[in-house]
Write a protein that holds these residues in place. Structure first.
Motif, PDB file in Angstrom:
ATOM      1  N   TYR A  57       0.838  -1.053   0.026  1.00 59.18           N
ATOM      2  CA  TYR A  57       0.122   0.042  -0.021  1.00 59.18           C
ATOM      3  C   TYR A  57       0.891   1.341   0.017  1.00 59.18           C
ATOM      4  O   TYR A  57       1.766   1.496   1.120  1.00 59.18           O
ATOM      5  N   ASP A  98      -3.589   5.752 -13.613  1.00 55.73           N
ATOM      6  CA  ASP A  98      -4.705   5.893 -12.410  1.00 55.73           C
ATOM      7  C   ASP A  98      -5.448   7.148 -12.305  1.00 55.73           C
ATOM      8  O   ASP A  98      -4.735   8.161 -12.215  1.00 55.73           O
ATOM      9  N   GLY A 100      -7.947   7.337 -10.414  1.00 56.43           N
ATOM     10  CA  GLY A 100      -8.923   7.005  -9.083  1.00 56.43           C
ATOM     11  C   GLY A 100      -8.753   7.988  -8.013  1.00 56.43           C
ATOM     12  O   GLY A 100      -9.876   8.073  -7.367  1.00 56.43           O
ATOM     13  N   ARG A 101      -7.767   8.732  -7.722  1.00 54.38           N
ATOM     14  CA  ARG A 101      -7.846   9.650  -6.792  1.00 54.38           C
ATOM     15  C   ARG A 101      -7.995   8.911  -5.407  1.00 54.38           C
ATOM     16  O   ARG A 101      -8.465   9.697  -4.234  1.00 54.38           O
ATOM     17  N   SER A 102      -7.451   7.939  -5.285  1.00 52.84           N
ATOM     18  CA  SER A 102      -7.445   7.038  -3.910  1.00 52.84           C
ATOM     19  C   SER A 102      -6.322   7.445  -2.881  1.00 52.84           C
ATOM     20  O   SER A 102      -6.464   7.019  -1.831  1.00 52.84           O
ATOM     21  N   ASP A 103      -5.474   8.151  -3.722  1.00 50.96           N
ATOM     22  CA  ASP A 103      -4.313   8.420  -2.880  1.00 50.96           C
ATOM     23  C   ASP A 103      -3.244   7.135  -2.156  1.00 50.96           C
ATOM     24  O   ASP A 103      -2.807   7.457  -1.328  1.00 50.96           O
ATOM     25  N   THR A 104      -3.656   6.092  -2.840  1.00 55.52           N
ATOM     26  CA  THR A 104      -2.978   5.009  -2.361  1.00 55.52           C
ATOM     27  C   THR A 104      -2.642   3.938  -3.682  1.00 55.52           C
ATOM     28  O   THR A 104      -3.808   3.616  -4.394  1.00 55.52           O
TER      29      THR A 104
END
Length: 145
Positions: A57, A98, A100-104
């Motif tokens: 992660y 990516d 997704g803007r998930s920050d991970t």
């Protein structure tokens, strides 16, 4: 000057200041892209707990760049600036994008050994804005999984 005249003078002064502010019009936070601060990419090391099980992660954050699923030549001029990420693992000849803007970033089933992940912040057409590389060792996927 009596109290009434002072109040009248203060009111008149306030009205002049307010009228001057409105005459200038509203101010926008949107500026031409070339005047925006440069994008920044900040990448952390993989979280140790999941890495012990062969899953990386990798936390990241971007500044002065919005991650959005938008492309095409005209989108390079959108303000505030937009783009996406390109991610390459271990110098493989392929990468993925990516939006997704998930920050991970999550990598699963990593084999044992040293790994290198290149994370690139790019404009809507894939032009490099900034990048960072993170290196780490994975103990590998646990036996029986």
């Amino acid at each position: 000057m009596n109290a009434f005249n002072k109040a009248l003078a203060a009111t008149a002064g306030g009205l002049l200041i307010a009228a001057n502010c409105f005459a200038q019009g509203p101010t926008s936070l949107v500026v031409p892209v070339e005047n925006e601060p440069a994008p920044r990419l900040i990448v952390g090391q993989p979280l140790p707990g999941p890495l012990a099980t062969g899953v990386a992660y990798i936390p990241y954050r971007v500044e002065n760049l919005r991650i959005l699923p938008v492309g095409g030549p005209h989108s390079k001029n959108v303000s505030p600036r937009i783009g996406h990420l390109h991610i390459t693992v271990d110098d493989l000849p392929w990468a993925w994008a990516d939006y997704g803007r998930s920050d991970t970033i999550i990598l699963v089933n990593l084999p044992r050994g040293e790994h290198k992940v290149l994370i690139e912040a790019v404009d809507p057409e894939g032009g490099l804005l900034t990048s960072q590389t993170v290196k780490f060792n994975s103990p590998g996927k646990p036996a029986g999984r």
